[in-house]
Write a protein that holds these residues in place. Structure first.
Motif, PDB file in Angstrom:
ATOM      1  N   ALA A   1      38.332  11.335  66.287  1.00 21.91           N
ATOM      2  CA  ALA A   1      39.425  12.279  67.082  1.00 21.91           C
ATOM      3  C   ALA A   1      39.260  12.298  68.744  1.00 21.91           C
ATOM      4  O   ALA A   1      38.059  12.228  69.172  1.00 21.91           O
ATOM      5  N   GLY A   2      40.410  12.213  69.036  1.00 20.52           N
ATOM      6  CA  GLY A   2      40.493  12.357  70.647  1.00 20.52           C
ATOM      7  C   GLY A   2      40.846  11.015  70.999  1.00 20.52           C
ATOM      8  O   GLY A   2      41.181  10.765  72.513  1.00 20.52           O
ATOM      9  N   GLY A   3      40.742   9.998  70.153  1.00 21.49           N
ATOM     10  CA  GLY A   3      40.775   8.564  70.667  1.00 21.49           C
ATOM     11  C   GLY A   3      42.305   8.017  70.533  1.00 21.49           C
ATOM     12  O   GLY A   3      43.233   9.094  70.457  1.00 21.49           O
ATOM     13  N   SER A   4      42.527   6.848  70.695  1.00 27.56           N
ATOM     14  CA  SER A   4      43.937   6.318  71.009  1.00 27.56           C
ATOM     15  C   SER A   4      44.100   4.886  70.094  1.00 27.56           C
ATOM     16  O   SER A   4      42.963   4.239  69.942  1.00 27.56           O
TER      17      SER A   4
ATOM     18  N   TYR B   1      61.057  12.746  68.461  1.00 30.04           N
ATOM     19  CA  TYR B   1      59.855  12.845  67.894  1.00 30.04           C
ATOM     20  C   TYR B   1      59.750  14.134  66.770  1.00 30.04           C
ATOM     21  O   TYR B   1      60.428  15.203  67.094  1.00 30.04           O
ATOM     22  N   ALA B   2      58.885  14.029  65.722  1.00 30.14           N
ATOM     23  CA  ALA B   2      58.597  15.068  65.149  1.00 30.14           C
ATOM     24  C   ALA B   2      57.549  16.037  65.833  1.00 30.14           C
ATOM     25  O   ALA B   2      56.823  15.484  66.787  1.00 30.14           O
ATOM     26  N   GLY B   3      57.854  17.319  65.601  1.00 36.66           N
ATOM     27  CA  GLY B   3      56.877  18.383  66.254  1.00 36.66           C
ATOM     28  C   GLY B   3      55.352  18.075  66.354  1.00 36.66           C
ATOM     29  O   GLY B   3      54.757  18.126  67.390  1.00 36.66           O
ATOM     30  N   SER B   4      55.080  17.349  65.229  1.00 38.36           N
ATOM     31  CA  SER B   4      53.790  17.283  64.761  1.00 38.36           C
ATOM     32  C   SER B   4      52.926  16.111  65.883  1.00 38.36           C
ATOM     33  O   SER B   4      51.743  16.273  65.929  1.00 38.36           O
ATOM     34  N   VAL B   5      53.870  15.399  66.376  1.00 36.53           N
ATOM     35  CA  VAL B   5      53.320  14.265  67.354  1.00 36.53           C
ATOM     36  C   VAL B   5      53.745  14.553  68.699  1.00 36.53           C
ATOM     37  O   VAL B   5      53.162  13.725  69.680  1.00 36.53           O
ATOM     38  N   LYS B   6      54.676  15.125  69.013  1.00 37.38           N
ATOM     39  CA  LYS B   6      55.455  15.143  70.248  1.00 37.38           C
ATOM     40  C   LYS B   6      54.506  15.731  71.200  1.00 37.38           C
ATOM     41  O   LYS B   6      53.559  16.364  71.108  1.00 37.38           O
ATOM     42  N   GLY B   7      54.415  14.793  72.565  1.00 34.85           N
ATOM     43  CA  GLY B   7      53.582  14.929  73.362  1.00 34.85           C
ATOM     44  C   GLY B   7      52.424  14.206  73.452  1.00 34.85           C
ATOM     45  O   GLY B   7      51.611  13.958  74.510  1.00 34.85           O
ATOM     46  N   ARG B   8      51.949  13.567  72.265  1.00 33.56           N
ATOM     47  CA  ARG B   8      50.797  12.844  71.874  1.00 33.56           C
ATOM     48  C   ARG B   8      51.053  11.172  71.608  1.00 33.56           C
ATOM     49  O   ARG B   8      50.324  10.490  72.026  1.00 33.56           O
ATOM     50  N   PHE B   9      52.367  11.526  70.955  1.00 27.47           N
ATOM     51  CA  PHE B   9      52.764   9.823  70.505  1.00 27.47           C
ATOM     52  C   PHE B   9      53.861   9.503  71.404  1.00 27.47           C
ATOM     53  O   PHE B   9      54.822   9.956  71.784  1.00 27.47           O
ATOM     54  N   THR B  10      54.164   8.081  71.667  1.00 22.77           N
ATOM     55  CA  THR B  10      55.019   7.441  72.479  1.00 22.77           C
ATOM     56  C   THR B  10      55.712   5.962  71.491  1.00 22.77           C
ATOM     57  O   THR B  10      54.812   5.372  71.173  1.00 22.77           O
ATOM     58  N   ILE B  11      57.063   6.384  71.123  1.00 22.83           N
ATOM     59  CA  ILE B  11      57.619   4.953  70.686  1.00 22.83           C
ATOM     60  C   ILE B  11      58.197   4.306  71.635  1.00 22.83           C
ATOM     61  O   ILE B  11      58.944   5.008  72.777  1.00 22.83           O
ATOM     62  N   SER B  12      58.018   3.000  71.500  1.00 17.16           N
ATOM     63  CA  SER B  12      58.683   2.158  72.693  1.00 17.16           C
ATOM     64  C   SER B  12      59.216   1.013  71.968  1.00 17.16           C
ATOM     65  O   SER B  12      58.814   0.643  70.692  1.00 17.16           O
ATOM     66  N   GLN B  13      60.092  -0.001  72.545  1.00 20.17           N
ATOM     67  CA  GLN B  13      60.552  -1.130  71.996  1.00 20.17           C
ATOM     68  C   GLN B  13      60.622  -2.336  72.994  1.00 20.17           C
ATOM     69  O   GLN B  13      60.775  -1.952  74.103  1.00 20.17           O
ATOM     70  N   ASP B  14      60.681  -3.759  72.525  1.00 23.67           N
ATOM     71  CA  ASP B  14      60.916  -4.841  73.611  1.00 23.67           C
ATOM     72  C   ASP B  14      61.911  -5.452  72.796  1.00 23.67           C
ATOM     73  O   ASP B  14      61.653  -6.158  71.808  1.00 23.67           O
ATOM     74  N   ASN B  15      63.014  -5.391  73.133  1.00 24.36           N
ATOM     75  CA  ASN B  15      64.048  -5.750  72.439  1.00 24.36           C
ATOM     76  C   ASN B  15      64.217  -7.380  72.465  1.00 24.36           C
ATOM     77  O   ASN B  15      64.770  -8.064  71.856  1.00 24.36           O
ATOM     78  N   ALA B  16      63.837  -7.943  73.460  1.00 33.62           N
ATOM     79  CA  ALA B  16      63.637  -9.206  73.781  1.00 33.62           C
ATOM     80  C   ALA B  16      62.805 -10.083  72.763  1.00 33.62           C
ATOM     81  O   ALA B  16      63.034 -11.277  72.333  1.00 33.62           O
TER      82      ALA B  16
ATOM     83  N   ASN C   1      61.807  -8.230  69.783  1.00 31.14           N
ATOM     84  CA  ASN C   1      62.095  -7.779  68.456  1.00 31.14           C
ATOM     85  C   ASN C   1      60.658  -7.050  68.035  1.00 31.14           C
ATOM     86  O   ASN C   1      60.470  -7.138  66.928  1.00 31.14           O
ATOM     87  N   MET C   2      60.274  -6.372  68.900  1.00 32.96           N
ATOM     88  CA  MET C   2      59.085  -5.671  68.780  1.00 32.96           C
ATOM     89  C   MET C   2      59.110  -4.121  68.979  1.00 32.96           C
ATOM     90  O   MET C   2      59.807  -3.501  69.868  1.00 32.96           O
ATOM     91  N   LEU C   3      58.521  -3.365  68.056  1.00 33.73           N
ATOM     92  CA  LEU C   3      58.268  -1.883  67.916  1.00 33.73           C
ATOM     93  C   LEU C   3      57.083  -1.699  68.413  1.00 33.73           C
ATOM     94  O   LEU C   3      56.063  -2.188  67.784  1.00 33.73           O
ATOM     95  N   TYR C   4      56.530  -0.374  69.135  1.00 33.75           N
ATOM     96  CA  TYR C   4      55.515  -0.007  69.332  1.00 33.75           C
ATOM     97  C   TYR C   4      55.261   1.799  69.181  1.00 33.75           C
ATOM     98  O   TYR C   4      56.310   2.339  69.177  1.00 33.75           O
ATOM     99  N   LEU C   5      54.195   2.005  68.773  1.00 34.97           N
ATOM    100  CA  LEU C   5      53.584   3.549  68.766  1.00 34.97           C
ATOM    101  C   LEU C   5      52.510   3.722  69.426  1.00 34.97           C
ATOM    102  O   LEU C   5      51.284   3.231  68.954  1.00 34.97           O
ATOM    103  N   GLN C   6      52.313   4.069  70.599  1.00 32.99           N
ATOM    104  CA  GLN C   6      51.168   4.532  71.267  1.00 32.99           C
ATOM    105  C   GLN C   6      50.796   5.869  70.876  1.00 32.99           C
ATOM    106  O   GLN C   6      51.558   6.879  71.031  1.00 32.99           O
ATOM    107  N   MET C   7      49.496   6.022  70.356  1.00 36.20           N
ATOM    108  CA  MET C   7      48.959   7.252  69.769  1.00 36.20           C
ATOM    109  C   MET C   7      48.008   7.938  70.651  1.00 36.20           C
ATOM    110  O   MET C   7      46.701   7.127  70.666  1.00 36.20           O
TER     111      MET C   7
END
Length: 121
Positions: A14-17, A58-73, A75-81
């Motif tokens: 808990a508290g990690g990423s 974002y859903a309220g349960s993760v807003k402010g903690r998780f970040t979604i991003s993409q690299d279209n070149a 074709n990658m999707l990411y989720l930083q938690m």
């Protein structure tokens, strides 16, 4: 058809990423999203990103903690938690659809197999 392959799951205190990745076999435009499903619970939409604009939601349960991003070149999707909690423990899935940009699992056509995230207290 689009193949989606998630990676990056694991066990953390808990508290990690963690950073999840999703590799898509090709781009279909529309939106890509992250969902999660804990044992005995339904599939929860937690983050979505618009392919063209990069707008996010974002859903309220993760807003402010998780970040979604993409690299279209790539074709990658990411989720930083960040600031992970035991209640974030679940199987995490990426999904894609040409039309849907909702955090609603029934509206997505393409799914990965999932990657497990376990957060211990």
């Amino acid at each position: 058809q689009v193949e989606l392959v998630e990676s990056g799951g694991g066990s953390v205190q808990a508290g990690g990423s963690l950073r999840l990745s999703c590799a898509a076999s090709r781009s279909i435009g529309g939106c890509m999203a992250w969902f999660r499903q804990a044992p005995g619970k339904g599939r929860e939409g937690i983050a979505v990103i618009y392919h063209g604009s990069g707008d996010t939601n974002y859903a309220g349960s993760v807003k402010g903690r998780f970040t979604i991003s993409q690299d279209n070149a790539k074709n990658m999707l990411y989720l930083q938690m960040n600031s992970l909690k035991p209640e974030d423990t679940a199987m995490y899935y990426c999904a894609a659809d040409r039309g849907s940009c909702l955090l609603l699992s029934t509206t997505y056509s393409f799914w990965g197999q999932g990657t497990q995230v376990t957060v211990s207290s």
